[in-house]
Enzyme design. Structure first.
Site, PDB file in Angstrom:
ATOM      1  N   PRO A 156     -12.408   1.954 -26.882  1.00  0.00           N
ATOM      2  CA  PRO A 156     -13.460   2.673 -26.157  1.00  0.00           C
ATOM      3  C   PRO A 156     -13.230   4.179 -26.177  1.00  0.00           C
ATOM      4  CG  PRO A 156     -11.964   1.609 -24.620  1.00  0.00           C
ATOM      5  CD  PRO A 156     -11.592   1.124 -25.984  1.00  0.00           C
ATOM      6  N   SER A 166      10.717  -0.210   7.575  1.00  0.00           N
ATOM      7  CA  SER A 166      10.636  -0.654   6.165  1.00  0.00           C
ATOM      8  C   SER A 166       9.289  -1.331   5.901  1.00  0.00           C
ATOM      9  CB  SER A 166      11.793  -1.590   5.815  1.00  0.00           C
ATOM     10  OG  SER A 166      11.943  -2.647   6.728  1.00  0.00           O
TER      11      SER A 166
END
Length: 641
Positions: free
Chosen positions: A121, A552
């Site tokens: 493309p 975390s």
């Protein structure tokens, strides 16, 4: 007996036909295969050119021609019976919009060679699709509309082709019929492209004036419309170019081991695809990374043993000695082996919608090797429109950048410029399994060669036995205010009463020293957890039970720490507290600041928290007191020896 017009019997005629078919199949089987791509800007005629090649090589069936004729009438083809682009643009969206979106692969052949062509493309947003098509190509046909000249995407695709290592470049100046086959226009475009090509390192290219629509200079016959052009046609040039396998055969022997073939106790072979070079029975070979050497005993294939195998062949190699060699290792010529290292400079093409997470662990796949690796902050990214090197903190979709990559163990490699197989890699997201980047190794970092692991006589097992316990990392995760630190503290006190050797790493405390240089951006949070994981690993090596209390927030980083540790040492403890409850507690006033916009990137407010999907332990602080939660955790982790 019946005879044909040549006087042969029917049986003789059938025999001659069968002989011709066998001869054709034999010739066709031994033709070399050239893989090439067509690329360039939007509407430069890539799909039309490939359609023309398929049409002229008689690779279209009658029913396809009928369907294409009908489709061509719908879209209008300037009086032409067939719109050749429709042969390649297979997606409905491509036909509706008149553009190429996905990479389309097509096969055709001539008397001299077989071909696989990828129609890439032209839109910038599909650059990653173009990189995919170019990764296995021997040659690139870069098309330029003769009316428009060198455009931005021409430059982008030329740079990408050069970056990916395509040495054979064809500059096809297309739509010459729309400029009346003007030689001056052709020469001006070639001169303009040559200036740009030299700037990015393209040493040579072949320029052709063509018309995909009219067929000029596509097949073997020279076009009468361009008497000023005396070079080969496109097909003639494609038939004469050396393919990668031919070039690779001249290089030193390299074969990544794909699997160990052990059908019975009497046979042990190493199977794989030869990347470069050639090998014969009796050759001295080396297995990396172990460095063990042996001699090739035999080269086994389904059709029988070979006297020699070359690049591009899939074989099983047996050795005279029983050396340690497994999947991911590389067999190579003994006296000229590739390098091994765990830190590199690499060029990355980012393929994912989600940006690069600096410091996050990704799977790095190089040949048959798979390791965990992290990418550091890019040194720069490249503006392919201007070739400028720009500062960058991360990489986004379609970005090209240079960064350092750290692997968790040594890789057998060569620079991508020398060996695509041992120099080209992909990065895979550990959580989604999506391929996020394509990479090319440039060179190893000197420090990766200078820093070596120092073995200790006192092992981690000895440290643990002295403490009469099994090392653990009790990883508490949850929202701010969930009670992680409080519960972790209670657990440590109870373990101390049991004469267990522990150490508590608290998020706030660590940021006063080890991680005081880190902020709260996503990249800094990832690095914060990485450092904590390394410290926790060292503590388990000392035989300790480590308790960590950190938000975390990202699953990938918790998984990264889990992978650092041995066996079942990592115990994920999810302190499950609803956001509204954590916000009500707000002992430190952090949620209030975040709601007011005075605290950016705060988990739960303007930064996500990814709850564990399968934690070893879950405690709900709405239903449990800290002491009850601690007792529950202790019961779950016992025994500790």
């Amino acid at each position: 007996m019946a005879q044909d017009t040549s006087g042969n019997s029917v049986y003789q005629t059938e025999a001659l036909i069968a002989e011709d078919i066998d001869s054709y199949l034999e010739t066709h089987q031994h033709k070399t295969m050239l893989r090439f791509i067509t690329c360039g800007s939007v509407d430069d005629g890539k799909s039309t050119l490939i359609g023309r090649l398929l049409y002229d090589s008689k690779m279209i069936f009658e029913d396809q021609l009928d369907a294409l004729s009908a489709d061509s009438k719908k879209v209008g083809t300037q009086g032409q019976e067939i719109d050749f682009a429709l042969l390649v643009d297979g997606l409905a969206a491509e036909r509706e919009q008149g553009i190429t979106i996905d990479v389309a692969y097509r096969f055709f052949n001539t008397e001299k060679r077989k071909f696989i062509v990828a129609d890439c493309p032209g839109h910038e947003q599909y650059t990653r699709n173009m990189v995919t098509g170019a990764s296995t190509a021997d040659l690139a046909v870069i098309l330029i509309d003769a009316r428009k000249g060198v455009l931005v995407q021409t430059r982008r695709h030329s740079y990408l082709c050069h970056l990916i290592g395509i040495k054979n470049i064809v500059l096809a100046v297309n739509k010459m019929d729309l400029v009346d086959y003007d030689q001056a226009r052709f020469d001006a475009i070639v001169a303009d492209y040559a200036k740009f090509a030299s700037e990015i390192g393209i040493e040579s290219f072949t320029a052709l004036p063509i018309s995909g629509f009219k067929g000029d200079n596509i097949t073997a016959a020279p076009s009468e419309k361009t008497p000023w052009y005396v070079g080969p046609s496109l097909v003639e040039h494609l038939e004469g170019v050396a393919v990668l396998s031919e070039v690779a055969s001249q290089k030193p022997f390299r074969m990544p081991v794909q699997w160990v073939n052990r059908p019975n106790l009497d046979f042990r072979g190493f199977s794989g695809l030869i990347a470069t070079g050639s090998v014969k029975p009796g050759d001295a070979v080396r297995a990396l990374p172990s460095g063990k050497t042996s001699t090739v005993k035999s080269i086994v294939t389904y059709d029988g043993d070979l006297e020699e195998a070359i690049a591009g062949q899939a074989v099983t190699i047996t050795l005279d000695d029983e050396i340690d060699c497994s999947r991911g290792d590389v067999l190579c010529v003994a006296d000229n082996p590739p390098e091994t290292a765990d830190q590199f400079e690499a060029t990355l093409v980012w393929l994912n919608d989600e940006d690069l997470h600096v410091g996050r662990g990704y799977w790095l796949k190089l040949g048959t090797q798979t390791v965990s690796a992290t990418v550091q902050q890019p040194k720069h990214r490249v503006d392919v429109n201007t070739m400028d090197e720009l500062a960058a903190k991360t990489l986004s979709l379609n970005d090209i950048g240079v960064a350092e990559v750290y692997a968790d163990k040594a890789l057998v490699f060569e620079s991508y410029a020398d060996n695509r197989t041992l120099g080209g890699f992909i990065l895979v997201d550990k959580i989604t399994n999506a391929t996020v980047a394509a990479g090319m190794l440039n060179f190893s970092l000197r420090r990766s060669q200078n820093v070596h692991w120092q073995a200790s006589d006192i092992t981690r097992e000895h440290h643990a036995s002295m403490k009469n316990q099994t090392p653990r990392v009790l990883w508490f995760t949850g929202l701010s205010g969930s009670g992680k630190s409080t519960i972790a503290n209670e657990v440590e006190k109870k373990l101390a009463l049991m004469n267990r050797h522990t150490f508590l790493l608290d998020g706030d405390n660590v940021r006063h020293g080890l991680n005081k240089d880190l902020g709260f951006t996503e990249a800094d949070r990832i690095e914060n957890i990485r450092r904590i994981g390394e410290v926790a690993k060292l503590m388990t090596d000392a035989g300790l039970i480590v308790l960590t209390a950190f938000i975390s927030p990202f699953r990938a980083e918790r998984q990264m720490v889990r992978e650092m540790l041995e066996g079942h040492e990592f115990v994920e403890i999810f302190v499950d507290t609803p956001l509204e409850v954590a916000e009500e507690r707000d002992v430190k006033g952090l949620y209030k600041k975040a709601r007011a916009g005075n605290l950016k990137n705060f988990t739960g407010i303007d930064s996500p928290y990814e709850a564990p999907e399968a934690p070893e332990i879950t405690v709900n602080t709405v239903e449990m007191s800290p002491e009850e939660a601690a007792n529950y955790i202790i019961d779950k982790i016992l025994p500790l020896k």
